[in-house]
Design a protein around this motif. Structure first.
Motif: not given
Lengths: 640, 211
Positions: A269, A273, A325-326, A329, A391-393, A396
């Motif tokens: 994961q 990122l 956050d990472f 997610n 998407h949260t990624i 970020q």
């Protein structure tokens, strides 16, 4: 699982086992009835309990451990919550244990225990409490007070209380190897290289050191591609607890190395990122084109200082910072009253509808108002089309870019930057209009507040600029702007009536957002802060990895699991230099609670090992989060 | 309304790390910072300057110098009335890049665009003249051939920075008869003018927002 082994090796082993057997049915019933009234736990839920010795004790020779049984506190059975023990579920225990979390349980019911002797925190004397109700209540009261005791906490000030018990939690993750300083000493590292074996990036290590590594990585990857026509995923060295995870996305190869007990899935994961970051900067189509005719292309010439800075920052957030956050997610939200947030969203919405002259429909794809503090972004408001969200990624990655772009820069400028959102469209760019609505200022009490407007049209800058300034004018006119630029409602753990809890993270799955109290840090040299955050982070990671299988899937839809970190050896914690404090023994409990609606990570104060109390506090926190949901999370946003 | 306001749309072009953002920072905030992050995409800033009786409002596009953003540059210089083509006096490569930009501007940008050739980082030469890798004569020659303004500057010490912008301000026809003629066919610029006026008014109401 050394602690348990000791436990079972004792003479009383058999008799305890037999009493446990007889309690089996009853205890299961206890758990259910306890949980049912307020929180409607799934009846099929599994309660898992694991006891884990701190990592630093692992360095001792195993044979010595058995000799040190006398150090181990006398055990006493308490029939509070009995639990099903997953004996495989203990990565950081003995070296021969399996690394992966095994889903198939060995359901032995085991009793929990607590000390006969509880240390009186105020005097440091040992008191034989014998669990008399009176004494225990007294102790509980006192401990409960202790969480209000810090001078920084408003509650503590007004009550004039003095610290009774340290709210500091110990670090069980000290790794002796990492005190040395060479490439091998790092307990975690990331490598990025091209399919031709040319280095692009590594978290640690100079070129001279890493190039041989890159060669080996490339060889290993190629070996599997040639001989097995497949991509290697992971190498697990169970004896030394080293995990190597690979992600092969030609023309890029990424590898993560960890000795921290992370699962392959977690590492993959994290690699995703890092790869996403590269793509946000150069999209996949460009990347393929660059390598199409020149497979030995050196991507470092194409990337910029900023890119390496950002990659480094992401690596540091992934490995040293408490940056859920990472890992979760999810995003953190700026706390605001329900009516305030509602009015802000209404205002934005009405402007969007009425101002179609400046901003024709379809120009604005997505909008955000963010609060920015110490490299950490919180969502204040979201403007999005109905039924769509980014998407949260992707968000970020955008945050990473913003952080660096406004360092040493005049705050009045507006940025227009192309960014590829890999989870939205990995082959194209979107354009972001970025402007600071206010800058952090201690005198006026304002925070850094950023407006981000995203469009697919590369020449939409002036439309965005006009809309942005109209929006801010309108919010100011309606006297709503102040709510965005002042962080008035931040809360600490002491603001929630949940005693014994040091820290928690609560994720509302529905909103993909999480909430956690402000960290209370008193001796905040950057190094100490880093250590503290890293420690919290690893407690949470440990909790999480205790309930997932190696593919990162939770072993049940609803899980409640306690972890117990215990010191079984002499502890030399070099953080604590103050002579007047007697060092606390490590006796940490944590709880993870996953349901379809939420995830809760709890880290208790050191020395709290009563599951009953922990569970009660956990329920209070969940109740508090649910009650305050409209404040803590953006539920709808301004949709159009 | 005593001072008529003329807006000048200005774009900075040049190789990466020649000091474009630093020139802007010196001009707008009279500040300098040693380790600046490279610009990604482009940054937009404004600065008002009084030239004689006129107020000139510079609307500055500070673009990224990196190659991968080069394809976006036309968007910024398309409607620009002025351009600064910046190079680093200690880096010959950056001067070659500057020649390319001048050529591209003459071919692609509006006909009346005023271009200033700017050799930055002359503060390095103060200690050691040997550091100079782009001869002043060479640059002057290019400026003469192509009809450019020419300056050597230092954003670090502030040398010649305001002169560059004043020089451009003096060459731009001020608001008056030529105004409409200049903006002929440039609808976007016309829009901006209205928009920016709005922004300016708004910033008086909203103290926190200073545009």
């Amino acid at each position: 699982m050394r602690v348990n082994d000791q436990y079972l090796d004792t003479a009383s082993n058999k008799s305890i086992r037999s009493t446990v057997q007889s309690l089996r049915g009853q205890s299961a019933f206890n758990v259910r009835s306890r949980a049912q009234p307020s929180l409607s736990i799934n009846l099929d839920n599994t309660i898992v309990q694991t006891i884990i010795p701190p990592a630093n004790t692992l360095l001792n020779d195993a044979s010595e451990d058995y000799d040190s049984v006398h150090d181990f506190p006398r055990l006493r059975s308490v029939q509070s919550i009995s639990s099903i023990v997953s004996r495989r579920n203990t990565r950081p225990s003995t070296t021969t244990d399996q690394l992966s979390v095994n889903t198939s349980f060995d359901p032995i019911i085991e009793q929990t225990y607590s000390y006969d002797n509880i240390q009186d925190p105020s005097t440091g004397k040992l008191q034989d409490t014998a669990f008399g109700r009176e004494v225990r209540k007294n102790l509980i009261d006192r401990l409960a007070q202790s969480i209000y005791s810090f001078p920084t906490s408003a509650v503590g000030d007004s009550h004039g209380m003095k610290p009774v018990v340290s709210n500091e939690i110990p670090d069980v993750f000290i790794d002796v190897e990492s005190q040395k300083s060479n490439l091998k000493s790092h307990d975690k590292n990331f490598f990025i290289l091209t399919s031709a074996g040319k280095p692009i990036f590594s978290m640690f290590g100079k070129d001279k050191e890493i190039i041989p590594f890159m060669g080996i990585i490339n060889t290993v990857v190629s070996y599997f591609q040639v001989n097995e026509s497949t991509n290697i995923r992971t190498i697990n060295l169970k004896r030394t607890k080293q995990v190597f995870a690979f992600t092969v996305k030609a023309p890029i190869i990424l590898m993560a190395y960890s000795r921290r007990g992370e699962t392959t899935n977690e590492l993959m994961q994290q690699l995703d990122l890092l790869y996403s970051y590269l793509i946000s900067s150069i999209n996949e189509r460009q990347l393929k084109r660059l390598f199409h005719n020149r497979s030995n292309f050196d991507l470092r010439n194409y990337l910029e200082v900023t890119d390496f800075d950002n990659l480094r920052q992401i690596c540091s957030l992934l490995s040293d910072k408490l940056y859920p956050d990472f890992t979760l997610n999810a995003l953190q939200c700026f706390v605001m009253r329900k009516t305030e947030r509602g009015r802000i969203h209404e205002t934005i919405h009405s402007l969007l509808i009425n101002d179609s002259k400046t901003i024709p429909r379809g120009t604005l794809l997505y909008g955000l108002i963010l609060s920015h503090k110490q490299n950490k972004f919180k969502l204040c408001s979201v403007i999005r089309p109905k039924g769509h969200s980014l998407h949260t990624i992707d968000l970020q990655l955008l945050f990473c870019l913003i952080t660096h772009q406004f360092e040493n820069r005049d705050g009045d400028q507006e940025l227009w930057l192309p960014i590829c959102f890999p989870k939205f469209n990995s082959n194209g760019f979107l354009y972001s209009y970025i402007k600071y609505l206010s800058r952090a200022d201690i005198d006026t009490g304002t925070e850094d507040t950023v407006l981000v407007l995203i469009s697919a049209q590369k020449d939409a800058f002036y439309k965005m600029k006009t809309f942005g300034s109209n929006l801010w004018d309108k919010l100011q006119k309606e006297k709503l702007g102040q709510y965005l630029i002042r962080d008035r409602l931040k809360f600490r753990i002491s603001d929630i009536q949940a005693p014994y809890i040091h820290h928690f993270i609560y994720k509302a799955k529905k909103y993909v957002q999480y909430v956690m109290p402000e960290l209370e840090i008193h001796n905040s040299s950057p190094q100490k802060l880093r250590n503290y955050e890293c420690k919290l982070k690893r407690y949470c990671e440990h909790l999480y990895s205790s309930v997932v299988d190696d593919n990162g899937v939770p072993i049940n839809k609803t899980i409640l699991n306690y972890l117990h970190w215990k010191d079984t050896s002499v502890n030399d914690d070099d953080d604590n230099n103050e002579q007047e404090f007697v060092e606390e023994k490590i006796d940490m409990m944590g709880l993870i609670w996953i349901t379809p609606q939420y995830e809760l990570y709890l880290i208790c104060n050191n020395g709290i090992d009563n599951k009953d109390i922990i569970l009660r506090s956990a329920k209070r926190i969940i109740h508090w989060c649910k009650k305050n949901e409209p404040r803590l999370f953006i539920q709808e946003g301004a949709t159009f | 309304m005593s001072n008529p306001i003329t807006s000048i749309k200005l774009v900075l072009l040049g190789e990466a790390a020649v000091g474009k953002s630093s020139i802007v920072l010196r001009f707008v905030s009279n500040d300098f910072s040693e380790n600046k992050e490279p610009t990604i995409g482009a940054a937009f800033l404004t600065q008002r300057v009084n030239i004689n009786d006129h107020t000139v409002k510079f609307e500055i596009w500070d673009t990224a110098g990196q190659e991968r953003f080069a394809s976006l540059a036309p968007m910024y210089y398309r409607n620009a009335q002025a351009a600064l083509v910046v190079y680093d006096v200690t880096k010959p490569q950056s001067f070659i890049k500057a020649r390319h930009w001048v050529k591209e501007l003459h071919e692609q940008a509006s006909k009346n665009i005023i271009i200033a050739l700017v050799g930055n980082k002359i503060d390095i030469l103060e200690d050691n003249e040997n550091e100079r890798k782009v001869a002043r004569e060479e640059a002057e020659k290019l400026a003469e051939e192509e009809g450019l303004l020419f300056f050597e500057t230092s954003a670090k010490t502030g040398t010649n920075i305001s002169e560059v912008f004043l020089g451009i301000g003096e060459k731009i026809p001020l608001k008056g008869l030529e105004d409409e003629h200049n903006n002929n066919g440039l609808n976007v610029t016309e829009d901006q003018r209205i928009n920016l006026a709005n922004t300016a008014n708004a910033s008086e109401n909203a103290s926190a927002c200073s545009c």
